[in-house]
Design a protein around this motif. Sequence first.
Motif, PDB file in Angstrom:
ATOM      1  N   PHE A   1     -41.657  49.044  12.450  1.00 28.63           N
ATOM      2  CA  PHE A   1     -40.700  50.048  11.697  1.00 28.63           C
ATOM      3  C   PHE A   1     -39.278  50.393  12.133  1.00 28.63           C
ATOM      4  O   PHE A   1     -38.899  49.960  13.443  1.00 28.63           O
ATOM      5  CB  PHE A   1     -41.584  51.569  11.543  1.00 28.63           C
ATOM      6  N   ASP A   2     -38.351  50.641  11.304  1.00 27.51           N
ATOM      7  CA  ASP A   2     -36.905  51.183  11.824  1.00 27.51           C
ATOM      8  C   ASP A   2     -37.065  52.484  12.523  1.00 27.51           C
ATOM      9  O   ASP A   2     -37.573  53.346  11.914  1.00 27.51           O
ATOM     10  CB  ASP A   2     -36.303  51.322  10.706  1.00 27.51           C
ATOM     11  N   PRO A   3     -36.801  52.624  13.942  1.00 32.20           N
ATOM     12  CA  PRO A   3     -36.913  53.778  14.707  1.00 32.20           C
ATOM     13  C   PRO A   3     -36.234  54.945  13.833  1.00 32.20           C
ATOM     14  O   PRO A   3     -36.642  56.270  14.128  1.00 32.20           O
ATOM     15  CB  PRO A   3     -36.201  53.306  15.832  1.00 32.20           C
ATOM     16  N   ARG A   4     -35.284  54.450  13.112  1.00 32.87           N
ATOM     17  CA  ARG A   4     -34.377  55.416  12.553  1.00 32.87           C
ATOM     18  C   ARG A   4     -35.193  56.430  11.116  1.00 32.87           C
ATOM     19  O   ARG A   4     -34.952  57.339  10.757  1.00 32.87           O
ATOM     20  CB  ARG A   4     -33.165  55.243  11.863  1.00 32.87           C
TER      21      ARG A   4
ATOM     22  N   PRO B   1     -38.412  44.012  11.767  1.00 37.23           N
ATOM     23  CA  PRO B   1     -38.001  42.580  11.229  1.00 37.23           C
ATOM     24  C   PRO B   1     -38.488  42.227   9.854  1.00 37.23           C
ATOM     25  O   PRO B   1     -39.571  42.902   9.448  1.00 37.23           O
ATOM     26  CB  PRO B   1     -39.074  41.453  12.074  1.00 37.23           C
ATOM     27  N   SER B   2     -37.852  41.484   8.940  1.00 40.96           N
ATOM     28  CA  SER B   2     -38.129  41.064   7.975  1.00 40.96           C
ATOM     29  C   SER B   2     -39.322  39.928   7.925  1.00 40.96           C
ATOM     30  O   SER B   2     -39.315  39.519   8.886  1.00 40.96           O
ATOM     31  CB  SER B   2     -36.873  40.454   7.287  1.00 40.96           C
ATOM     32  N   PRO B   3     -40.060  39.850   6.886  1.00 43.82           N
ATOM     33  CA  PRO B   3     -41.056  38.559   6.922  1.00 43.82           C
ATOM     34  C   PRO B   3     -40.465  37.283   7.189  1.00 43.82           C
ATOM     35  O   PRO B   3     -41.241  36.652   7.893  1.00 43.82           O
ATOM     36  CB  PRO B   3     -41.410  38.643   5.495  1.00 43.82           C
TER      37      PRO B   3
ATOM     38  N   GLN C   1     -44.203  60.240  14.717  1.00 41.30           N
ATOM     39  CA  GLN C   1     -44.493  60.048  13.314  1.00 41.30           C
ATOM     40  C   GLN C   1     -43.616  59.168  12.575  1.00 41.30           C
ATOM     41  O   GLN C   1     -42.299  59.231  12.796  1.00 41.30           O
ATOM     42  CB  GLN C   1     -44.612  61.597  12.554  1.00 41.30           C
ATOM     43  N   VAL C   2     -43.992  58.292  11.816  1.00 40.98           N
ATOM     44  CA  VAL C   2     -42.980  57.115  11.043  1.00 40.98           C
ATOM     45  C   VAL C   2     -43.418  57.434   9.476  1.00 40.98           C
ATOM     46  O   VAL C   2     -44.392  57.772   9.167  1.00 40.98           O
ATOM     47  CB  VAL C   2     -43.663  56.011  11.734  1.00 40.98           C
ATOM     48  N   LEU C   3     -42.270  57.476   9.003  1.00 44.74           N
ATOM     49  CA  LEU C   3     -42.355  57.580   7.446  1.00 44.74           C
ATOM     50  C   LEU C   3     -42.704  56.318   6.884  1.00 44.74           C
ATOM     51  O   LEU C   3     -43.484  56.354   6.114  1.00 44.74           O
ATOM     52  CB  LEU C   3     -40.763  57.812   6.988  1.00 44.74           C
ATOM     53  N   GLU C   4     -42.053  55.286   7.147  1.00 44.50           N
ATOM     54  CA  GLU C   4     -42.688  54.037   6.506  1.00 44.50           C
ATOM     55  C   GLU C   4     -42.358  52.572   7.504  1.00 44.50           C
ATOM     56  O   GLU C   4     -41.412  52.876   8.495  1.00 44.50           O
ATOM     57  CB  GLU C   4     -41.717  53.786   5.377  1.00 44.50           C
TER      58      GLU C   4
ATOM     59  N   ASP D   1     -32.178  44.128  15.468  1.00 41.84           N
ATOM     60  CA  ASP D   1     -32.423  45.235  15.075  1.00 41.84           C
ATOM     61  C   ASP D   1     -32.280  45.249  13.393  1.00 41.84           C
ATOM     62  O   ASP D   1     -31.199  45.326  12.681  1.00 41.84           O
ATOM     63  CB  ASP D   1     -31.172  46.419  15.401  1.00 41.84           C
ATOM     64  N   GLY D   2     -33.368  44.617  12.892  1.00 36.40           N
ATOM     65  CA  GLY D   2     -33.588  44.477  11.522  1.00 36.40           C
ATOM     66  C   GLY D   2     -32.875  43.474  10.817  1.00 36.40           C
ATOM     67  O   GLY D   2     -32.677  43.399   9.619  1.00 36.40           O
TER      68      GLY D   2
END
Lengths: 493, 918
Positions: free
Chosen positions: A335-338, A258-260, A295-298, A240-241
């Motif tokens: 994306f982070d589901p949150r 995930p991060s790069p 819908q996803v913010l970022e 989780d991220g």
Amino acid sequence: MLIAQLSQTVLPLSVMSSDPVVLQDATRNLRGAHTKAGMETGIQFALDALAGKSAPEILVISDGAHDQALASLEPLLSQNNVQLSYVAVSKTSPNVAISAFSVRRYPLDKSRYEVMLELTNHSDDPQTARITISGDGAPIEVNPIRLAPREILLRFYQNLGGGNETLEASIAVEGNTDHLVVDDHAFALLPERKRNKVLAISPGNTYLEAALLLDEYLDVTLLEPTQPIPTQAFDVIVLDGVDVDLGQTHGARLYLNPSPTSAPLPIYKPIADFGFDTWNRKSPLLAFIAPENIQVLEGHAFKPQPGDQVVGASELGPFLVEGKRDDYRFVALGFDPRKSDMVLRVAWPLFLLNCIQHLGQRDGSDYSSFATGDVWRLPVPASANGVSLVGPMGTRTVHPSRSGVLTYAGELAGFYEILDQDHTRLSRFAANLKDTAESDLTVETQLTVGERVSSKPEGFQPRTRRELWVLLVMTALTALFIEWFSYHRRITV
Amino acid sequence: MNRRLIFASSVLLTVCATGAWATLSFIRTFSAQGAIAATFNGVSYELLQPNYLALVWLAPLLWFGLRWSLTDLPLIQRALSWLTRGALLSLLALALARPFTRDRSEAIATAFLVDVSDSVTDAAVAEALTSIREHLALAPQDAEITLIAFAERPALYPLPANPKEAQQLLPSVQALRQPSPTGTSVRSGTATNIQAALQLAYGVLPSSKLKRVLIYSDGAETLGDVASEAGRAQEFGISVFAIPYTVPPPAEVAVRDLTLPNKLVIGETFKIQTRIYATQASKARLQLFQDAGLNGLGGTREVELIKGENSFEFQSVVRVGGEVTYRLELTPLGADRFKENNTYSVTVDVPGRPMVLYVEGQPQRASYLANALTAQQFDVDVRPASAFPTSVSELSRYDFVVLSDVPADQISVGSQNAVEGYLRDLGGGFLFAGGVAGYSLGGWEQTPLARVLPVDMDAPQHKQMPSVAMALVIDRSASMAGLPLEMAKTACRATVETLRDDDLVEIIAFDQEPTRYVKLQPARYNTRIQNDISRIQHSGGTDFFPALDMAYQDISVAQARKKHVILLTDGRAEPRGIHDLVQAMLAESITVTTVGVGDDTDSDLLRMIAETGGGRFHLAPDPNSLPRIFTHETEMLTRSTSVQEWFPVTQTGSADFLRGVAINTAPLLHGYVATQMKPSPAQELLATDTGDPILARMRVGLGQSLAWTSDVKNAWAIEWLRWPAFSTFWGQLVREHMRKKSHRELDMQLSLVNNQLTATVDAFDDQEQFANNLHATLSLKSAASKTGETKYPMRQVAPGRYQSVLNLDDYGTFTLHGEYYRENDDGELVRMGDSFGHVSNPYPTEYQTLEGDAERLEAAALAGGGSLNPTAARLFAPQGKSIESRKYYWAHVLMVALVVFGLISLLRRVRLFDRSFQ
């Protein structure tokens, strides 16, 4: 004459022959099949076989039950001057049938399941029957039921639980009003469930933890990124991220945002205000989900590598990708589901459980049975080099497989088993009758092909043609007998 | 006949009958255990019809002929004759019993199946014939050969059974490609059905030989399933071998796919991907059409194709909702064999934008709100009040309805009830906007529509009632003489009586010049005013501009919250300057109503004045109606609680649509109709600084009703039009309250295999449980067909799963729409969900599967107990197998019987014993 057996497909039982011995042998080889009649296939085959023959005639011996449009055959019959005759056999009888039987696990609570049973009364009188549903051979539901004339009754048995593997439904009809036994039984196999071992590494995510609690069949180990990682193997590892070194810990991986440095594939660019513009409708990851509502913010878009499959993407780029690396399979969510409304929807636990089930390589199939007459494509281990299939009658046949698929045209209802070369059971499945029209024991007196109506030919008697020499010898024998007496009594001298 | 003879005869008959019965019983018993067989010299002889042996028991009966014989042959010769006759009968019985021996044969019967479908080149077929010729050259003499060519259907080619002769008489490639010379059914090359060819082979391979099938094909099967059929073939003792073609496919370019996003939004650009397969490097021109025209964002492109699969992208945008068909046409710039696969179409159903019905009492001012909503991606249908829908079904086309500044008498009771039904049952959104004819100003109290609004139109008693300043401008020209002028005066009197005591009234009569008969004064001076009205006399012509200007000058300085002018005339006047004057009046919140009397009125001018002036135009052909018109106008004015002053708007309630809209930055409004909130669940969202509701909402059944007590145009809301958030405010308001689909969109899974389309839908209810017992139908519509759609039932096949299987016999692009209804407690069907899908079946699969599939052939060969690329030795080798055959001897027995018959003749004709004549 050539005799062919007509089930869903056609099987010639003899060559084109006038030898009654050959033809009688053919009739002896007739076998029943739990399928519908492929009338079009049969007549088409007969046309092929009769090509070039003088005075061609097709004689269909059937009860006339079929569900195919035969109009396209009419010009072929006319073009080749083929006479089509039809002899109706059997007699119209009342029948009560199990016309559908299936079982599915609930998408969210896979420990429970629901059974659907459909009964059809093919008679003009009301019928009383007793339904029995057995799990692994033991009755779990017994209900009396009354069916109105021609009624189709759907029944659902909800929230069933337990470890039953095989389910069988049977009906017993009161009185002598059920004339077909084969449709009084139906079979289903509950999709197998195995406990998945899941390792979730998260800095703290209530939505993730809550969703993992939904499936009691998950053996979840929750860790914070700073905690030491066990070296045992897991079915699925949820990241989780976090960016952690998994070391010797093996398992398929689900990457959330995930991060790069931790992502299994390059990150293309950050994206914002996006949703699912395209998605793979057939992907099991998105089963039971309406992605268009999310819908996803970022988040960020990935750059899939050769062999990766894009499961979901927006116009800005792909953000849900499935693939395989050297020693593990993965699903990456960009994306982070949150930071989306996904966690507020039922889509979130469904997506998570779909991923775990898919990555855990458990059987996610909802199908509880195959249909007789269809060509079954049965999954077998890709390494299997010839597996055997044990049918409902106990017959065992060896079949080669191709690319992990065994192809078989099954014609009998019941439970089947697939065994490996050591006779170890690889899997089981059930097969049921496909065509409910076959349970209607109404005999059609005519066979209609386009505008051509065929019926019983004049003077037709179902008998084998006698050979001439037999008659001649019989005559000679009689004549010799009579002549003996006439000679000795000097009648003719 | 003596007793001994009778006894002997009886014994003989009994013995024969018993013997026959015993024989049949013996045969029946032993037949059940196996064949009746006897072994001589190591050879087992069996009887096919042993029951005939019972005929042997006829032989003893010949004794009766002998016992009473009248012949003069010696006894020994008669006995010998009896024995030979008995032997003859026995031989005939034996022949009828059909003795046979079993034999094992290793002879091979082979059927060569040659794929001649369109995807196979002539060179490949020639390769197959060469291979067959080579195999036949090495075939054993007792082998039997059959040749079957197949594509969609198989056809048998007659050949001599002998391999050497067959080798000489193999047909040519062209002959194989023709429909069979034996007159087979129509055989199309547009499909490959190896399974059907195998089935036909079963019917031509003799049962007395080991059966082999050798398939020559590219393996690109489009119908049937050869692997499962090969497995079945092996079960019936037929070994299946295969030789894949090695000749490459023909030079070919094919459009394999045209992929659009799952979700298209009007106005948004999207990508269309196409996959093109080429069997060799080539060039092609691609043209993408959107419906009939070339795609706007790049429709033509010349591309380089590499061998294998090529992928290209187009961009496109859809401007109008509904079905849109994209068609990609490929023009090859190199070699290409099939034209059928150069076109690919896909039809998708693009959902349209939300539809708003905007009914405006002053249509010429409707552009402000209409433009704002259009900018927010709504389709707006602006209509005058006279075109307001009269039924729920008509309203159901809209997602939101705005009714603005329309008096109640212009909307029928039926239409108002329809709005209520639209809200309650369809879950629609409805906004009632104010203005000079809104709320109580338009007579909306006690109407059906008032019941569904969140505000009450009865003015609160504690509030300060606004006063009215009214100017009556009456035409007293000569043409008004008589009844018109008298009725005009009566109307003026009725107006004064209707006004409250504090209301101000002024009466100006005009011909070419205006005369102030009643100066602006409170209506409480009723008697004096009535007398002044009586003084009005007819004279002169008609010019109402000066009179209107006088009224404007007088009333503009009056202290009143509502200012209104009623202009009555029966003639025509110079329109110059009037429009500007009325606009100036309206700018100072002075509204103007016009009344035309008689048939010579300039209706257009009066209507223009009323519309510009925010009032109403009344045409009164009958002067008797004037008092009623004036009274009605006055009642509307005095009864209303409109407030015309500048005031700020404050947010008093929370709503999602107000997020991101800074209400505190909103400009002042310049008027509203005073109302008071209804009790909860009505919710106040915006209010004046004095606490009067400006925006309120209330749930009505499934829908939401909103009340906006100001107006939505360049009168009271004139400053709001310049507010940057004006468009956002209204767009978000409509979006939140517009009709929500009460049914879900269910995902439809489509599978097209061998022209059989399977549509499967999983349905869940609100609790995410399986939705069972739905009434489900699937509509299939061809983009090319003008005949409409075909409906198919969807059968429930599992909990929550519905399926329809249908044959797609036509080629083209199809859209699918699934509809799902649930039966409610009243037995009515309620829509539960929809699902949509599209599928393309652009051309026969034969033209798509251009690569060979040797793996498929290998799988079939393995399943069929054979192998891939067998040598002749392998194909014709028995491989330890043999097949049983029967050898019948009934003919031999008959030959022996014939010899015995000759012996019988000899015994009759030649006296062998006691040759002396007696």
